[in-house]
Design a protein around this motif. Structure first.
Motif: not given
Ligand SMILES: NC(=O)C1=CN([C@@H]2O[C@H](COP(=O)(O)OP(=O)(O)OC[C@H]3O[C@@H](n4cnc5c(N)ncnc54)[C@H](OP(=O)(O)O)[C@@H]3O)[C@@H](O)[C@H]2O)C=CC1
Ligand SMILES: O=C[C@H](O)[C@@H](O)[C@@H](O)[C@H](O)C(=O)O
Length: 329
Positions: A229-233, A304-306, A320-323
């Motif tokens: 999926t677009a959100w997985g690995t 984290k995968g997503f 940012s992903v931190e936020e």
């Protein structure tokens, strides 16, 4: 934790709230796929098969395009006598970001109920701590459609939905500890659930401890890493340590992931539209991991995968992903 026997399968359940007589089955059937709606024409039959196999908990969302097929499958299951009453099922849906505005919440839930042909949900979740311009349902969405998210007023509207009896419980999804604190600081009804990514490679130890202290049940999405999926690995399904444990136990790697999640005390949501794998994923309750196995899993490097890059915008609220995750990444 009580055990309820359904259709020959015993899925442990947990009493989620005093307003819902139906306790939540701790294994749920995920109904998303990538791209959303890819197998919409066969999904009703797939869900009917899942009900036949013993799944009683279904996870959908307005954005997945799976509400309607799920509703049709429920109607068919009742007609065919696979279930005697809708009350035997636990149904969750989610508020999409373009409806995450106070006045749009109730109409969105009513639309969801109409899609499902149901009078009530068991659980209604805020899908993401994010708002998009109202009326825009395109996916993937445009960055310029991201607008400020007001947790207080959106949560008040969620509480109104529960007050009206249109959902038995309310909760959130993809919320960090800090964002949960914000909700809890004004909530009259605390969130019953936080649905987040969780698997052996993203174990959410801090968030789980926080949720346990606050009485919030964690639901693990992408428990197998959502390969393809677009959100997985594919990292989880290709993890050597998990492969070794699976080999030693004579179980599949997927079963090891689901059993691990179960032993961590969370509710796992797993998606398979393949009959054999649907069956296999249910078979996690009559065996255990041995003591050293959860220990080995707890030592796995975390990734984290997503991270949620789609939800970032130069204009905020998350640059940012931190936020987005309040540093919990
Ligand atoms: N709140 C949120 O933001 C999110 C919620 N979710 C929810 O969580 C659910 C589950 O997570 P999801 O992201 O779908 O990912 P999962 O970790 O459940 O992985 C699904 C993938 O694994 C495959 N699979 C399933 N069972 C097996 C098995 N036994 N052996 C090998 N492969 C297997 C499936 O393929 P196949 O179908 O071919 O078997 C599919 O490709 C979703 O369906 C959705 O309901 C998911 C993402 C985000
Ligand atoms: O880019 C966004 C992602 O696809 C996201 O929308 C999904 O992960 C979704 O939350 C889901 O529940 O399946």
């Amino acid at each position: 934790m009580e055990l309820s026997t359904i259709a020959g399968q015993s899925i442990p359940t947990f009493p989620l709230s005093s307003t819902d007589e139906k306790a939540i089955p701790l294994l749920g059937f995920g109904t998303t796929e990538y791209p959303f709606g890819a197998s919409i024409h066969t999904l009703k039959e797939t869900i009917l098969e899942a009900i036949k196999l013993g799944y009683r908990h279904f996870d959908t969302a307005a954005i997945y395009l799976s509400e309607q097929p799920l509703g049709e499958a429920i109607s068919d299951a009742l007609r065919l006598g696979l279930i005697k009453s809708r009350d035997e099922l636990f149904i969750t849906s989610k508020l999409w970001c373009s409806d995450a505005h106070h006045d749009f919440v109730l109409p969105a839930l009513k639309k969801t109920l109409q899609n499902l042909k149901l009078e009530y949900l068991n659980l209604f979740l805020i899908h993401w701590p994010l708002s998009l311009k109202p009326g825009k349902y395109e996916f993937p969405f445009q960055k310029e459609d991201i607008v400020p998210f007001d947790p207080k007023s959106v949560w008040e509207a969620m509480e109104e939905c529960q007050g009206l009896g249109l959902t038995k419980s309310i909760g959130v999804s993809n919320f960090s500890c800090k964002k949960l604190e914000t909700i809890l600081s004004t909530a009259k009804i605390p969130p019953a659930v936080n649905q987040v990514e969780m698997n052996p490679l993203w174990q959410q130890k801090k968030l789980r401890k926080f949720c346990e202290e606050k009485g919030i049940l964690v639901e693990a999405y992408s428990p197998l890493g959502a390969k393809g999926t677009a959100w997985g690995t594919n990292r989880v399904m290709e993890c050597e340590v998990l492969k070794e444990i699976a080999h030693a136990k004579g179980k599949s790697l997927a079963q090891v992931c689901l059993r691990w999640a179960h032993e961590q005390g969370v509710c796992a949501l797993v998606k398979s539209f393949n009959k054999e794998r649907m069956k296999q994923n249910l078979d996690i309750f009559y065996w255990k991991l041995t003591a050293d196995e959860p220990h080995k899993i707890s030592q796995l490097p975390q990734c984290k995968g997503f991270p949620g890059a789609a939800f970032l915008s130069d204009d905020g609220p998350y640059k940012s992903v931190e936020e987005l995750w309040d540093g919990e990444i």
